[in-house]
Write an enzyme that holds these catalytic residues in place. Structure first.
Site, PDB file in Angstrom:
ATOM      1  N   TYR A  92      -9.260 -27.296   8.670  1.00 30.29           N
ATOM      2  CA  TYR A  92      -9.814 -28.445   7.954  1.00 30.29           C
ATOM      3  C   TYR A  92      -9.193 -29.758   8.430  1.00 30.29           C
ATOM      4  CZ  TYR A  92     -11.783 -30.716   3.747  1.00 30.29           C
ATOM      5  OH  TYR A  92     -12.501 -31.494   2.865  1.00 30.29           O
ATOM      6  N   SER A 187      -7.764 -20.764   8.258  1.00 26.10           N
ATOM      7  CA  SER A 187      -8.126 -21.613   7.134  1.00 26.10           C
ATOM      8  C   SER A 187      -9.624 -21.946   7.177  1.00 26.10           C
ATOM      9  CB  SER A 187      -7.259 -22.869   7.117  1.00 26.10           C
ATOM     10  OG  SER A 187      -7.395 -23.562   5.903  1.00 26.10           O
ATOM     11  N   GLN A 188     -10.003 -23.217   7.321  1.00 23.57           N
ATOM     12  CA  GLN A 188     -11.415 -23.527   7.475  1.00 23.57           C
ATOM     13  C   GLN A 188     -12.004 -22.749   8.648  1.00 23.57           C
ATOM     14  OE1 GLN A 188     -13.711 -27.652   7.609  1.00 23.57           O
ATOM     15  NE2 GLN A 188     -12.814 -27.203   9.606  1.00 23.57           N
ATOM     16  N   ASP A 273       0.160 -18.426  -0.917  1.00 24.92           N
ATOM     17  CA  ASP A 273      -0.712 -19.476  -0.401  1.00 24.92           C
ATOM     18  C   ASP A 273      -1.369 -20.263  -1.544  1.00 24.92           C
ATOM     19  OD1 ASP A 273      -2.584 -21.051   0.881  1.00 24.92           O
ATOM     20  OD2 ASP A 273      -3.315 -19.458   2.190  1.00 24.92           O
ATOM     21  N   HIS A 303       0.377 -21.136   3.157  1.00 27.96           N
ATOM     22  CA  HIS A 303      -0.852 -21.245   3.931  1.00 27.96           C
ATOM     23  C   HIS A 303      -0.619 -21.143   5.434  1.00 27.96           C
ATOM     24  CE1 HIS A 303      -5.054 -21.935   4.338  1.00 27.96           C
ATOM     25  NE2 HIS A 303      -4.923 -23.072   4.989  1.00 27.96           N
TER      26      HIS A 303
END
Length: 332
Positions: A92, A187-188, A273, A303
């Protein structure tokens, strides 16, 4: 960060009811068909003379609506015949950055294709170069609420379509073995990889690392961290919009894509996370339709997950799959 989510035993059994619109498949079939019909050329040009062990190429391919999307293609200098490829999606706020930051897959002998994320690339890293030429209604700063009043206008409709079209583009390159294309991202990027896996056939592997964009209704109510808090801030102002917001998000939930994905998969999760809560990752992992699936658990990580350790796990996982695939071809 203290533990705030379910215990591991409950996570392993966690199969929540995640809403899915009745026209989910029709929506995505029409979206992808429209973008493929829009056409557009894939262009590849040499990009750097700084490297001797790899060749770096600047790629532009047609994404959503045929709109141009940038990518890097990094190939080992010494290669024989078409290569297996790894298509990588970015976290992200980041862009494709510089090729020197993404050499691991090429160093391991793969063709590495790094997709720029439209409209992003100015929050961290070394930048991006793909604009998002679409406007948006009222939105919280960030990307998670852009166009959220409708699935047709939602930002991730364009991003997920770009990802599928990136796979199309890679499969058309002469240096690539089109039967051996894997996707990955953190992540993203992990959420995008899940979407690509649910919308693309024939992938050799899917490797979502601490994936974002999964089980929205739980994530938005559970974590106080961004980016999910963007939705909270939006709803705190747009009172009464909750039903429409979650209706839109149901077309983009990683759990729905996981239900449709069958390629061998390696997930990862950090049990501390606060950005992508463990239960949201397990919701997608447990729903994943493929029988060859595993998840690497990092009990004391947030994360960041496993970082380089997870890349090593992915590389070993992909090598195993390709060895197995090669043995099957020989026996056939």
């Amino acid at each position: 960060m203290p533990r705030f989510d379910l215990p591991l035993a409950e996570l392993e059994a966690y199969r929540p009811t995640v809403s899915e619109p009745r026209d989910f498949d029709d929506f995505w079939a029409a979206t992808l068909a429209g973008s493929r019909e829009a056409g557009g050329e894939v262009t590849v040009s040499a990009a750097s003379d700084l490297f001797s062990a790899v060749h770096v190429h600047d790629v532009t391919f047609p994404g959503f609506g045929g709109e141009p999307v940038k990518a890097w293609l990094i190939l080992p200098t010494h290669r024989e015949g078409p290569l297996p490829a790894v298509v990588e999606f970015i976290g992200y706020g980041g862009g494709r950055g510089l090729p020197s930051e993404r050499l691991s897959w090429a160093a391991a002998g793969y063709a590495s294709f790094i997709m720029d994320t439209r409209g992003q690339g100015s929050v961290w890293g070394s930048g991006g170069e793909t604009p998002d030429p679409h406007g948006s209604g009222p939105a919280v700063p960030g990307f998670l609420t852009r166009g959220i009043d409708s699935p047709e206008t939602y930002y991730y409709r364009r991003v997920f379509t770009d990802a599928v079209r990136a796979i199309d583009a890679v499969r058309g390159l002469p240096e690539i073995d089109e039967r051996r294309v894997a996707v990955c991202g953190g992540s993203q990027g992990g959420g995008i990889a899940l979407a690509a896996a649910g919308l693309s056939d024939g992938l050799v592997a899917v490797m979502p690392d601490v994936p974002f964009l999964c089980h929205f209704e739980r994530a938005v109510g559970l974590t106080g961290s961004d980016p999910y808090q963007e939705v909270v801030r939006y709803l705190s102002v747009h009172r009464g919009a909750e039903d429409q917001v979650f209706e839109t998000l149901s077309y983009f939930d990683g759990v729905a894509f996981a239900r449709r994905a069958t390629a061998p998969a390696l997930f990862s999760v950090g049990l501390l996370d606060p950005v992508c809560p463990p239960s949201t990752v397990y919701a997608a992992f447990n729903a994943y339709a493929g029988s060859d699936k595993a998840i690497t658990v990092y009990p004391f990580n947030e994360h960041e997950g496993g970082l380089g350790h997870q890349w090593q796990a992915q590389a070993a996982f992909l090598a195993r799959l390709l060895r197995s695939d090669a043995r099957d071809e020989v026996s056939a």
